[in-house]
Design a protein around this motif. Structure first.
Motif, short mmCIF file in Angstrom:
data_model
loop_
_atom_site.label_atom_id
_atom_site.label_comp_id
_atom_site.label_asym_id
_atom_site.label_seq_id
_atom_site.Cartn_x
_atom_site.Cartn_y
_atom_site.Cartn_z
N HIS A 143 -0.48 -3.45 -5.37
CA HIS A 143 -1.13 -2.27 -4.81
C HIS A 143 -2.64 -2.27 -5.04
CE1 HIS A 143 3.00 -0.56 -4.54
NE2 HIS A 143 2.47 0.12 -3.55
N ASN A 171 -3.03 11.33 -8.51
CA ASN A 171 -4.06 12.35 -8.46
C ASN A 171 -5.08 12.07 -9.55
OD1 ASN A 171 -3.03 13.87 -6.30
ND2 ASN A 171 -1.56 14.87 -7.66
N SER A 223 -1.69 10.92 -13.06
CA SER A 223 -1.93 12.14 -12.28
C SER A 223 -2.07 13.37 -13.17
CB SER A 223 -0.78 12.36 -11.30
OG SER A 223 -0.73 11.33 -10.34
N PRO A 277 -6.02 13.02 -4.54
CA PRO A 277 -5.23 11.80 -4.35
C PRO A 277 -6.12 10.58 -4.15
CG PRO A 277 -4.45 13.59 -2.95
CD PRO A 277 -5.76 14.02 -3.50
N VAL A 278 -5.79 9.51 -4.87
CA VAL A 278 -6.52 8.24 -4.75
C VAL A 278 -5.50 7.09 -4.77
CG1 VAL A 278 -8.64 9.07 -5.84
CG2 VAL A 278 -6.83 8.08 -7.26
N SER A 279 -5.92 5.95 -4.31
CA SER A 279 -5.05 4.77 -4.29
C SER A 279 -4.75 4.28 -5.70
CB SER A 279 -5.74 3.65 -3.50
OG SER A 279 -5.14 2.40 -3.74
N ALA A 280 -3.57 3.69 -5.86
CA ALA A 280 -3.20 3.08 -7.14
C ALA A 280 -4.12 1.92 -7.51
CB ALA A 280 -1.75 2.60 -7.10
N ASP A 296 0.85 -1.19 0.00
CA ASP A 296 0.00 0.00 0.00
C ASP A 296 0.88 1.24 0.00
OD1 ASP A 296 0.91 0.30 2.65
OD2 ASP A 296 -0.86 -0.68 3.48
N THR A 331 -0.07 6.18 -4.67
CA THR A 331 -1.25 6.96 -5.02
C THR A 331 -1.01 7.73 -6.31
OG1 THR A 331 -0.53 8.91 -3.78
CG2 THR A 331 -1.84 7.27 -2.58
N LEU A 363 2.02 6.19 -12.52
CA LEU A 363 1.39 7.05 -11.52
C LEU A 363 1.46 8.52 -11.93
CD1 LEU A 363 2.77 5.36 -8.25
CD2 LEU A 363 0.53 5.04 -9.31
#
Length: 499
Positions: free
Chosen positions: A290, A106, A474, A253-256, A101, A104, A470
């Motif tokens: 992830h 955007n 974003s 921001p959000v999780s991958a 974890d 992240t 990532l």
């Protein structure tokens, strides 16, 4: 320093790291080359009798069509397809994934919780007859005129929608593809443009796919609007309103785990399966760890390597669905008097690849090592996290179109010869397999995977690709986006006949 690469002790060939002249005995090989061997091409480590199996990656890539002497160039003149059985113990390599974890990006969170990586307005067409009107509507909104936060207004045109039965497989496949785009999280909103009398009637396909017209899903037909000019005027007014609304969207921001990546390769060479594809596989393993998702596709380009996927199948049902698709493609090729081994293109051959078996073994490396959790049809919605397989042709634009329709909000595309592919609404990251390509076509290549050949760990290059995923997710532009590529790469799969 060795001038050849031996990928597996069981291999019958080595791969030339640079051009080797006839008569030279390259460091790393005990025999002299009997012919000039170009970089990326294969040289025999020992003699192989006519009819004998030839291995690379420790796997069969073909059968000798003529006697092969030690030091010979191994290619189309002495290596042919071998379609022998490739047994697989289903699920034996499907190991639990160690979760991670913290990664992240955007993203753009839509009202229903779906997460996008871009914020487009799409102009879809129900039929080829409305293509010009759709493009004129989109052309009224050049990127330079759009407010910050709106990535573009894009028309998606195609050659179908009529000319066949309204219930034909092509129309239903087109409807599914269009529906996948209509609900895609990289779109803020959609305008659908039709002619009015086509087989692919807009109300019917919306209903068939469980979609309803509303504030973010509009529709118009040219005949009801009063003709071409009036339809363009009406469409421009609708899109102007949608652009204003899309400009209010903000990233957060959000999780991958919200990333769904379509895996593509094109213009492959002898290094693709050594550097770029396994490096992408390492990135996929990080993504899946992830909580994210990846889609492998191009069914004709796993031919000969399907046993490696079957060994990773999460259960027998997944294996059965994959085998069913392979059986369909075998029958499809026979029906059209084609051979699946005609897949390697002239560019593939020039780059050192010889058979579809060899190409497929390299292509499957893109998928990493995690379990294969699902097999879905072309453009079917992806519902399973982790690694899945989507059935598609090996033609890159067609395959990527299906992946986007299935929910891919990012594409990663490896290449050895130099593909210039890009797509909208899912940004495309391109990974070069060799240093020459990365330098020569630097305006197109996002990542250079060639350092693998000079000692950089595969995991390190995989991490670089993952971090690039990532960053682009974003909002950073990929190289293809910077060049404005992606408006003409919408290619739905057409399987049937036109009447």
């Amino acid at each position: 320093m060795s001038r050849v690469l031996i990928l597996n002790p069981a291999d019958d060939i080595a791969v030339a790291l640079d051009d080797i002249g006839a008569g030279e005995t390259p460091e790393g090989l005990a025999v002299a080359a009997t012919a000039d061997i170009a970089q990326g091409h294969k040289i025999a480590r020992h003699a192989v009798a006519e009819g004998g199996l030839v291995r690379r990656y420790g796997q069969v890539i073909g059968r000798a069509s003529a006697p092969i002497a030690a030091g010979d160039h191994v290619h189309v003149h002495n290596l042919m397809m071998d379609d022998g059985p490739r047994e697989a113990e289903v699920g034996v390599d499907a190991k639990p994934v160690a979760t991670l974890d913290g990664a992240t990006f955007n993203g753009i969170v839509r009202a229903d919780g779906r997460v996008g990586t871009r914020n487009y307005i799409g102009v879809l067409t129900s039929v080829n007859c409305s293509a010009t009107v759709a493009r004129r509507i989109a052309d009224a909104f050049p990127d330079s005129s759009l407010p910050q936060g709106v990535d573009g207004v894009v028309a998606f045109t195609h050659q179908g929608g009529c000319g066949g039965s309204s219930l034909s497989s092509d129309v239903t496949l087109l409807q599914r593809t269009l529906a996948g785009y209509a609900r895609h999280p990289n779109f803020h909103s959609i305008l659908i443009v039709g002619l009015g009398c086509e087989a692919n009637q807009i109300p019917a396909w919306l209903a068939n796919e469980g979609l309803e017209a509303g504030p973010n899903l509009r529709a118009l037909t040219i005949q009801e609007a009063g003709g071409t000019a009036r339809a363009i005027e009406a469409g421009v007014e609708i899109v102007r309103e949608l652009v204003s609304e899309a400009a209010t969207v903000k990233r957060q921001p959000v999780s991958a785990s919200h990333l769904t990546v379509g895996l593509q390769c094109g213009g492959s060479d002898g290094w693709s399966g050594v550097t770029a594809n396994p490096a992408l596989g390492a990135a996929v393993d990080l993504l899946v760890a992830h909580g994210g998702s990846a889609m492998l596709s191009e069914t004709p380009e796993i031919w000969g390597a399907e046993h490696l996927l079957l060994r990773r199948a999460a259960d027998q049902g997944v294996a059965d669905r994959l085998n069913a698709r392979l059986d369909w493609w075998r029958e499809y090729a026979d029906r059209h008097q084609m051979e699946l081994n005609n897949n390697p293109s002239p560019g593939n051959l020039k780059g050192g690849l010889t058979t579809i078996l060899e190409k497929s073994l390299g292509a499957v490396a893109k998928s990493g090592s995690t379990p294969l959790n699902d097999v879905i049809g072309y453009a079917e919605p992806l519902t399973t996290h982790g690694l899945s397989f989507m059935d598609s042709p090996g033609y890159d634009p067609c395959s990527a179109t299906g992946q986007i329709a299935s929910g891919a909000n990012l594409i990663v595309f490896t290449t050895g010869r130099g593909s210039v592919f890009g797509a909208k609404p899912a940004p495309t990251i391109k990974v070069a397999s060799n240093a020459k390509l990365a330098s020569w076509m630097d305006e197109d290549m996002d990542v250079d995977a060639s350092p693998v050949l000079t000692g950089t760990p595969m995991a390190e290059v995989g991490r670089e690709i993952f971090e690039r995923m990532l960053a682009v997710a974003s909002g950073e532009k990929s190289k293809s986006e910077a060049l404005g590529i992606g408006d003409n790469e919408f290619v739905p799969w057409a399987v049937g006949a036109y009447l």
